[in-house]
Design an enzyme around this catalytic site. Structure first.
Site, PDB file in Angstrom:
ATOM      1  N   ASP A 142       1.018  -1.246   0.002  1.00 45.10           N
ATOM      2  CA  ASP A 142      -0.060   0.084   0.036  1.00 45.10           C
ATOM      3  C   ASP A 142       0.632   1.127   0.058  1.00 45.10           C
ATOM      4  O   ASP A 142       0.697   2.171  -0.992  1.00 45.10           O
ATOM      5  CB  ASP A 142      -0.823  -0.124   1.182  1.00 45.10           C
ATOM      6  CG  ASP A 142      -1.505   1.273   1.615  1.00 45.10           C
ATOM      7  OD1 ASP A 142      -2.654   1.431   0.846  1.00 45.10           O
ATOM      8  OD2 ASP A 142      -1.155   1.994   2.292  1.00 45.10           O
ATOM      9  N   ALA A 170      -4.322   3.089  -0.546  1.00 40.84           N
ATOM     10  CA  ALA A 170      -4.036   2.425  -2.002  1.00 40.84           C
ATOM     11  C   ALA A 170      -4.778   1.126  -1.941  1.00 40.84           C
ATOM     12  O   ALA A 170      -5.380   0.479  -2.908  1.00 40.84           O
ATOM     13  CB  ALA A 170      -2.839   2.283  -2.128  1.00 40.84           C
ATOM     14  N   ASP A 171      -4.730   0.490  -0.894  1.00 39.28           N
ATOM     15  CA  ASP A 171      -5.623  -0.964  -0.810  1.00 39.28           C
ATOM     16  C   ASP A 171      -6.733  -0.743  -0.851  1.00 39.28           C
ATOM     17  O   ASP A 171      -7.635  -1.257  -1.619  1.00 39.28           O
ATOM     18  CB  ASP A 171      -5.018  -1.633   0.645  1.00 39.28           C
ATOM     19  CG  ASP A 171      -3.941  -2.343   0.345  1.00 39.28           C
ATOM     20  OD1 ASP A 171      -3.444  -3.036  -0.557  1.00 39.28           O
ATOM     21  OD2 ASP A 171      -3.144  -2.499   1.488  1.00 39.28           O
ATOM     22  N   LEU A 172      -7.649   0.229   0.147  1.00 39.84           N
ATOM     23  CA  LEU A 172      -8.917   0.402   0.171  1.00 39.84           C
ATOM     24  C   LEU A 172      -9.512   0.603  -1.348  1.00 39.84           C
ATOM     25  O   LEU A 172     -10.566   0.324  -1.610  1.00 39.84           O
ATOM     26  CB  LEU A 172      -9.333   1.026   1.349  1.00 39.84           C
ATOM     27  CG  LEU A 172      -9.123   0.505   2.680  1.00 39.84           C
ATOM     28  CD1 LEU A 172      -9.023   1.679   3.637  1.00 39.84           C
ATOM     29  CD2 LEU A 172      -9.722  -0.831   2.906  1.00 39.84           C
ATOM     30  N   GLY A 175      -9.398  -1.909  -3.758  1.00 45.46           N
ATOM     31  CA  GLY A 175     -10.713  -3.003  -3.654  1.00 45.46           C
ATOM     32  C   GLY A 175     -11.890  -2.275  -4.255  1.00 45.46           C
ATOM     33  O   GLY A 175     -12.894  -3.105  -4.773  1.00 45.46           O
TER      34      GLY A 175
END
Length: 398
Positions: A142, A170-172, A175
């Site tokens: 991330d 970045a991860d969320l 997603g």
């Protein structure tokens, strides 16, 4: 009936971005079959923080992104394990994976191989840098994507160094892109009758979020500086420290300027015609910020917020996490829910923030125990009996 009832998603992903995406879809009705490594499972089962309950400890990290799924353990290094994945993919609507580029091709589980057994399959590959390009083989997390994608360079106080946001943005956000990709591809399949492959790059996903910052560069040639809580193109838009040491965030447009000045007794600013428009205030940012900062430093946050709210000026207190979760509107909107866990008992959760008319609302489910549904899924989906499942366990495929 929930919007995604009947949709079957085979989830080969781990950690955060893709599990977050598939959890959202699971709570909107999709059946998500989460494939985990025998013995250890998704690596986030070992990530802190851990919640303690009568039945032991459970990773809060894992629970935050894996609710409402069915967990099966399958060893992808074993040929019989790979056969199980192919057989499950033959029945699935969607397969989601975030293995390093090329890893599943070496195991015969890539898009081309599985499309041969299920031409209607929607196959989502989410990797750090995508399936092509000079960085395709690189690994990243991330914060690497935040750094390389420009977000970190935009975040931080004036004159200070770059700062990462308090959440894995970045991860969320990746997603959310994955969820959009799945729903878009399914709509395409509805029209053509054929599935397809979607290449999601977490790096691309961050570059795509630059939006307004990129617009300033395209229009002005500007590389936006770090401004803390201030907005580069709007004044006032910032957080101010109040007399009690707490912070109030204010974002006002031209129509709010006169009421704001009246509420804070900023008579000199109100009388200045050069400050009546946002362009004028941006040009004299320091003057406006200094005067507003001084006025708000004399008022407790509650009083300042009450004055601005009564005047119709957009403002809100900068709340700590515990204050957010206890907020009356958050509670009234049902944004703190819970599930019943066999090891922990009742445990809180943040639900999918959508409310439907015409379909059932999302339902908070509980995260599965490791391999909890292996036998049920293999029996229901593949018709395997107890003896065959035991044999597969014995040979190390499950």
């Amino acid at each position: 009936m929930r919007p995604l009832d009947g949709l079957v998603i085979l989830d080969l992903s781990r950690v955060l971005a893709c599990p977050f995406a598939t959890m959202l879809l699971a709570e909107m009705g999709a059946e998500v079959i989460k494939v985990e490594q025998p013995g250890s499972g998704d690596e986030t089962r070992g990530f802190e923080p851990f919640a303690e309950g009568p039945g032991g400890s459970v990773s809060g990290y894992y629970m935050a992104c894996n609710r409402a799924k069915r967990s099966v353990t399958v060893n992808l290094r074993h040929e019989e394990g790979r056969r199980i994945i192919r057989d499950l993919a033959a029945q699935a609507d969607v397969l989601v994976e975030n293995f390093p580029t090329g890893a599943l091709k070496r195991r015969g589980l890539d898009w081309a191989s599985l499309a041969a057994v299920n031409p209607r399959l929607v196959y989502i590959s989410c990797t750090g840098f995508g399936q092509s390009g000079p960085y395709a083989k690189r690994k990243g997390y991330d914060t690497v994507f935040q750094a390389m994608g420009g977000l970190m360079s935009l975040t931080g106080e004036r004159g200070g160094g770059p700062v990462k946001p308090g959440l894995p943005v970045a991860d969320l956000s990746s997603g959310l892109w994955v969820a959009i990709a799945i729903l878009s591809a399914l709509r395409g399949r509805d029209r053509t009758g054929k599935g397809g492959h979607v290449d999601v790059s977490m790096f691309d996903a961050q570059v795509a979020l630059l939006t307004i910052a990129a617009a300033r560069h395209f229009a002005l040639g500007e590389v936006p500086p770090r401004l803390g809580t201030e907005h580069p193109g709007r004044v006032p838009s910032a957080s101010f420290r109040c007399a009690d040491g707490r912070y109030l965030h204010i974002t006002a447009s031209d129509q709010h300027w006169a009421p704001l000045c009246a509420a804070l007794s900023l008579d000199a600013l109100a009388a200045d015609p050069g400050l009546a428009t946002n362009a004028g205030r941006v040009a004299r940012r320091e003057d406006v910020m200094r005067a507003m900062g001084a006025a708000l430093a004399e008022l407790p946050r509650g009083e300042a917020f009450a004055r601005l709210d009564a005047a119709g000026v957009p403002a809100g207190p900068v709340l700590e996490l515990d204050e957010v979760l206890a907020d009356e509107h958050v509670r009234a909107r049902g944004m703190v829910a819970s599930f019943e866990h066999p090891q922990l008992g009742r445990f809180p959760a943040l639900p999918v923030p959508l409310r439907f008319e015409g379909w059932g609302d999302p339902e908070v489910g509980r995260p599965p125990l490791l391999g909890e549904h292996t036998e049920a899924v293999l029996r229901e989906r593949l018709g395997l009996d107890a003896a065959r499942i035991a044999e597969l366990r014995e040979m190390g495929a499950l």
